[in-house]
Design an enzyme around this catalytic site. Sequence first.
Site, PDB file in Angstrom:
ATOM      1  N   ARG A 120       0.829  -1.216   0.000  1.00 45.74           N
ATOM      2  CA  ARG A 120       0.000   0.000   0.000  1.00 45.74           C
ATOM      3  C   ARG A 120       0.861   1.263   0.000  1.00 45.74           C
ATOM      4  O   ARG A 120       2.014   1.242   0.433  1.00 45.74           O
ATOM      5  CB  ARG A 120      -1.009  -0.015   1.149  1.00 45.74           C
ATOM      6  CG  ARG A 120      -0.485  -0.272   2.527  1.00 45.74           C
ATOM      7  CD  ARG A 120      -1.596  -0.080   3.565  1.00 45.74           C
ATOM      8  NE  ARG A 120      -2.295  -1.297   3.920  1.00 45.74           N
ATOM      9  CZ  ARG A 120      -1.962  -2.087   4.942  1.00 45.74           C
ATOM     10  NH1 ARG A 120      -0.935  -1.784   5.720  1.00 45.74           N
ATOM     11  NH2 ARG A 120      -2.656  -3.164   5.222  1.00 45.74           N
ATOM     12  N   ARG A 168      11.642 -15.787  12.756  1.00 48.51           N
ATOM     13  CA  ARG A 168      11.045 -14.674  13.501  1.00 48.51           C
ATOM     14  C   ARG A 168      11.176 -14.896  15.002  1.00 48.51           C
ATOM     15  O   ARG A 168      11.328 -16.032  15.466  1.00 48.51           O
ATOM     16  CB  ARG A 168       9.577 -14.481  13.111  1.00 48.51           C
ATOM     17  CG  ARG A 168       8.708 -15.719  13.190  1.00 48.51           C
ATOM     18  CD  ARG A 168       7.372 -15.467  12.478  1.00 48.51           C
ATOM     19  NE  ARG A 168       6.476 -16.620  12.537  1.00 48.51           N
ATOM     20  CZ  ARG A 168       5.328 -16.697  11.873  1.00 48.51           C
ATOM     21  NH1 ARG A 168       4.921 -15.718  11.089  1.00 48.51           N
ATOM     22  NH2 ARG A 168       4.554 -17.765  11.976  1.00 48.51           N
ATOM     23  N   TYR A 227      -3.903 -23.686   3.225  1.00 45.45           N
ATOM     24  CA  TYR A 227      -3.232 -22.668   4.043  1.00 45.45           C
ATOM     25  C   TYR A 227      -4.320 -21.731   4.597  1.00 45.45           C
ATOM     26  O   TYR A 227      -4.411 -20.574   4.224  1.00 45.45           O
ATOM     27  CB  TYR A 227      -2.269 -21.911   3.129  1.00 45.45           C
ATOM     28  CG  TYR A 227      -1.193 -21.059   3.795  1.00 45.45           C
ATOM     29  CD1 TYR A 227      -1.293 -20.625   5.099  1.00 45.45           C
ATOM     30  CD2 TYR A 227      -0.084 -20.673   3.076  1.00 45.45           C
ATOM     31  CE1 TYR A 227      -0.311 -19.840   5.667  1.00 45.45           C
ATOM     32  CE2 TYR A 227       0.910 -19.877   3.625  1.00 45.45           C
ATOM     33  CZ  TYR A 227       0.783 -19.475   4.916  1.00 45.45           C
ATOM     34  OH  TYR A 227       1.760 -18.680   5.469  1.00 45.45           O
ATOM     35  N   ASP A 238      -6.467 -19.498   7.291  1.00 46.61           N
ATOM     36  CA  ASP A 238      -6.386 -18.736   8.530  1.00 46.61           C
ATOM     37  C   ASP A 238      -7.582 -19.105   9.418  1.00 46.61           C
ATOM     38  O   ASP A 238      -8.526 -19.758   8.956  1.00 46.61           O
ATOM     39  CB  ASP A 238      -6.381 -17.236   8.235  1.00 46.61           C
ATOM     40  CG  ASP A 238      -4.990 -16.756   7.816  1.00 46.61           C
ATOM     41  OD1 ASP A 238      -4.011 -17.355   8.272  1.00 46.61           O
ATOM     42  OD2 ASP A 238      -4.905 -15.781   7.048  1.00 46.61           O
TER      43      ASP A 238
HETATM   44  P1  FAD Z   1      -5.627 -27.583  13.812  1.00 44.16           P
HETATM   45  O1  FAD Z   1      -5.580 -26.372  14.671  1.00 44.16           O
HETATM   46  O2  FAD Z   1      -4.355 -28.103  13.250  1.00 44.16           O
HETATM   47  O3  FAD Z   1      -6.341 -28.743  14.650  1.00 44.16           O
HETATM   48  C1  FAD Z   1      -6.318 -30.094  14.270  1.00 44.16           C
HETATM   49  C2  FAD Z   1      -6.317 -30.929  15.543  1.00 44.16           C
HETATM   50  O4  FAD Z   1      -6.466 -32.302  15.182  1.00 44.16           O
HETATM   51  C3  FAD Z   1      -5.011 -30.814  16.321  1.00 44.16           C
HETATM   52  O5  FAD Z   1      -5.292 -30.438  17.655  1.00 44.16           O
HETATM   53  C4  FAD Z   1      -4.430 -32.221  16.245  1.00 44.16           C
HETATM   54  O6  FAD Z   1      -3.726 -32.589  17.427  1.00 44.16           O
HETATM   55  C5  FAD Z   1      -5.667 -33.070  16.047  1.00 44.16           C
HETATM   56  N1  FAD Z   1      -5.398 -34.358  15.403  1.00 44.16           N
HETATM   57  C6  FAD Z   1      -4.775 -34.552  14.210  1.00 44.16           C
HETATM   58  N2  FAD Z   1      -4.676 -35.886  13.956  1.00 44.16           N
HETATM   59  C7  FAD Z   1      -5.255 -36.524  15.009  1.00 44.16           C
HETATM   60  C8  FAD Z   1      -5.445 -37.888  15.352  1.00 44.16           C
HETATM   61  N3  FAD Z   1      -4.992 -38.871  14.563  1.00 44.16           N
HETATM   62  N4  FAD Z   1      -6.070 -38.199  16.506  1.00 44.16           N
HETATM   63  C9  FAD Z   1      -6.495 -37.213  17.338  1.00 44.16           C
HETATM   64  N5  FAD Z   1      -6.325 -35.904  17.073  1.00 44.16           N
HETATM   65  C10 FAD Z   1      -5.717 -35.560  15.928  1.00 44.16           C
HETATM   66  N6  FAD Z   1      -4.394 -18.067  11.446  1.00 44.16           N
HETATM   67  C11 FAD Z   1      -4.825 -16.796  11.613  1.00 44.16           C
HETATM   68  O7  FAD Z   1      -6.007 -16.511  11.363  1.00 44.16           O
HETATM   69  N7  FAD Z   1      -3.985 -15.807  12.080  1.00 44.16           N
HETATM   70  C12 FAD Z   1      -2.678 -16.058  12.391  1.00 44.16           C
HETATM   71  O8  FAD Z   1      -1.966 -15.139  12.811  1.00 44.16           O
HETATM   72  C13 FAD Z   1      -2.189 -17.395  12.210  1.00 44.16           C
HETATM   73  N8  FAD Z   1      -0.901 -17.686  12.495  1.00 44.16           N
HETATM   74  C14 FAD Z   1      -0.455 -18.978  12.322  1.00 44.16           C
HETATM   75  C15 FAD Z   1       0.879 -19.264  12.638  1.00 44.16           C
HETATM   76  C16 FAD Z   1       1.356 -20.561  12.494  1.00 44.16           C
HETATM   77  C17 FAD Z   1       2.779 -20.883  12.840  1.00 44.16           C
HETATM   78  C18 FAD Z   1       0.488 -21.597  12.016  1.00 44.16           C
HETATM   79  C19 FAD Z   1       1.013 -23.007  11.831  1.00 44.16           C
HETATM   80  C20 FAD Z   1      -0.823 -21.313  11.697  1.00 44.16           C
HETATM   81  C21 FAD Z   1      -1.320 -20.004  11.847  1.00 44.16           C
HETATM   82  N9  FAD Z   1      -2.650 -19.687  11.573  1.00 44.16           N
HETATM   83  C22 FAD Z   1      -3.097 -18.392  11.730  1.00 44.16           C
HETATM   84  C23 FAD Z   1      -3.592 -20.716  11.066  1.00 44.16           C
HETATM   85  C24 FAD Z   1      -4.407 -21.400  12.170  1.00 44.16           C
HETATM   86  O9  FAD Z   1      -3.530 -22.023  13.083  1.00 44.16           O
HETATM   87  C25 FAD Z   1      -5.316 -22.433  11.505  1.00 44.16           C
HETATM   88  O10 FAD Z   1      -6.136 -21.817  10.557  1.00 44.16           O
HETATM   89  C26 FAD Z   1      -6.203 -23.201  12.486  1.00 44.16           C
HETATM   90  O11 FAD Z   1      -5.490 -23.626  13.610  1.00 44.16           O
HETATM   91  C27 FAD Z   1      -6.759 -24.423  11.776  1.00 44.16           C
HETATM   92  O12 FAD Z   1      -7.661 -25.117  12.610  1.00 44.16           O
HETATM   93  P2  FAD Z   1      -7.958 -26.641  12.303  1.00 44.16           P
HETATM   94  O13 FAD Z   1      -9.025 -27.062  13.245  1.00 44.16           O
HETATM   95  O14 FAD Z   1      -8.181 -26.833  10.862  1.00 44.16           O
HETATM   96  O15 FAD Z   1      -6.588 -27.403  12.575  1.00 44.16           O
HETATM   97  N1  UDP Z   2       7.209 -13.368   3.825  1.00 44.84           N
HETATM   98  C1  UDP Z   2       8.456 -12.839   3.526  1.00 44.84           C
HETATM   99  N2  UDP Z   2       9.064 -12.008   4.414  1.00 44.84           N
HETATM  100  C2  UDP Z   2       8.484 -11.680   5.596  1.00 44.84           C
HETATM  101  C3  UDP Z   2       7.210 -12.200   5.890  1.00 44.84           C
HETATM  102  C4  UDP Z   2       6.600 -13.059   4.988  1.00 44.84           C
HETATM  103  O1  UDP Z   2       9.010 -13.136   2.477  1.00 44.84           O
HETATM  104  O2  UDP Z   2       9.094 -10.920   6.373  1.00 44.84           O
HETATM  105  C5  UDP Z   2       6.591 -14.295   2.847  1.00 44.84           C
HETATM  106  C6  UDP Z   2       6.985 -15.757   3.141  1.00 44.84           C
HETATM  107  O3  UDP Z   2       7.066 -16.453   1.908  1.00 44.84           O
HETATM  108  C7  UDP Z   2       5.804 -16.240   3.946  1.00 44.84           C
HETATM  109  C8  UDP Z   2       4.661 -15.532   3.238  1.00 44.84           C
HETATM  110  O4  UDP Z   2       5.186 -14.233   2.913  1.00 44.84           O
HETATM  111  O5  UDP Z   2       5.698 -17.656   3.900  1.00 44.84           O
HETATM  112  C9  UDP Z   2       3.384 -15.392   4.036  1.00 44.84           C
HETATM  113  O6  UDP Z   2       3.686 -14.685   5.212  1.00 44.84           O
HETATM  114  P1  UDP Z   2       2.723 -14.719   6.480  1.00 44.84           P
HETATM  115  O7  UDP Z   2       3.235 -13.701   7.442  1.00 44.84           O
HETATM  116  O8  UDP Z   2       1.329 -14.609   6.015  1.00 44.84           O
HETATM  117  O9  UDP Z   2       3.031 -16.194   7.021  1.00 44.84           O
HETATM  118  P2  UDP Z   2       2.512 -17.017   8.300  1.00 44.84           P
HETATM  119  O10 UDP Z   2       2.283 -16.040   9.419  1.00 44.84           O
HETATM  120  O11 UDP Z   2       1.292 -17.731   7.839  1.00 44.84           O
HETATM  121  O12 UDP Z   2       3.653 -17.922   8.580  1.00 44.84           O
END
Ligand code: FAD
Ligand code: UDP
Length: 369
Positions: A174, A278, A346, A348
Amino acid sequence: MYDFLIVGSGFFGSVCAYELNKIEKKCLIIDKRRHLGGNVYTENCDGIQVHKYGPHIFHTNDKDIWNYINQFAEFNNYIHNITTISHGKMYNMPFNMNTFNQIWNTKTPIEAQNKLAEQIKNHKNTPPNNLEEQALALVGKDIYELLIKGYTEKQWGCKATELPSFIIKRLPLRFTYNNNYFSDRYQGIPIGGYTQIFEKLTRNIEVKLDTDYFENRLYFNSIADKIIYTGKIDEFFDYNLGTLEYRSLRFDTERLEIENFQGNAQVNYNDTEIPFTRIVEHKHFEFGTQNFTIITKEYPQNWDKTKEAFYPINNPLNQNLFKKYVELSQNHKQVYFGGRLAEYRYYDMHQVIASALTFLKKIKQSEIV
Ligand code: FAD
Ligand code: UDP
């Protein structure tokens, strides 16, 4: 004995349980972890809510989803902004007038737009085939090299030319001095952490933690009419068509006896010599004033079956394999697949909640319930 067995207590599973319980369906949730909430789980460490599986900021444009989540917690007015360190200097993310000023010393939007046009002129005419081409077409070489390439290649463990272009389009670009990492209308952090949301969603539901579906699959299949499965789709089919690829993470958390370590909830590191992507300083999500702090360094790592699968790697090879698993899943009419792992997306948080609510609408309307 149960109408639904729900495998996984993340947002998909917990929202399903809550809504099905409202229409008097008897549900059992099992989760292989020792806590509720999947990757959204937060742990209270002496008053600081630690995001155990990476920083989670709730953001959405959808008023219905915002109202839905606000039933279960009060949200604060936190706005996510990230600073990135690259070659010893700090830059604001996402790409905005502050970033352009820091890199090119441009001061007005017209100056920045002219500079950007010059940077992207050799990249904008061909449709981008991968993340690198997409990034060059969006922001050009200077920003790509300073803020994207190193972070991306550490995060995903491969060349940016091997990654799908949509990943970088998650970040806004932006021409205002606005460091908000998201462009959604609603944003915040639940005061007191996320775990309370899952406790409320599952208050009237039977839950068994530390319980892996695959360790007792026949038994679990026998006690419910239908299954909502939120684990990995390939694991459900014993990986018999092949293994989908994921990226995993290692979290290194420490308590420091100082008040303020980095002045921001999230600082990114683009340099490849630094092995983490990070550092999260959890107290800043809730404007904490404690005289100590807790930080987490996030190290991306290769996934194998002994590690947590955090990010699907949505390249064409994996997408094709995923489609084959979806075809297989259609033979299992009593099993519903949903969430980040079962849909191999992927997602959120707001998108997972929306996906669960859409799914519930369908099953409530259909005769199967
Ligand atoms: P999950 O949260 O993965 O839940 C699945 C559950 O199933 C887990 O508890 C697991 O233990 C269980 N399970 C799996 N297999 C089995 C089995 N065989 N038996 C029993 N239990 C099992 N989203 C945002 O909106 N904002 C953010 O800032 C954001 N940051 C993120 C940062 C990271 C590092 C990650 C990895 C994700 C992030 N997300 C974020 C995404 C968010 O975590 C997911 O959208 C959300 O957690 C998905 O929910 P879910 O129920 O699909 O899966
Ligand atoms: N990304 C990057 N530099 C940064 C932050 C993000 O290049 O400082 C890129 C990287 O490829 C990352 C993607 O943008 O996987 C999405 O970033 P986001 O912050 O949405 O990732 P998340 O929080 O889901 O890990």
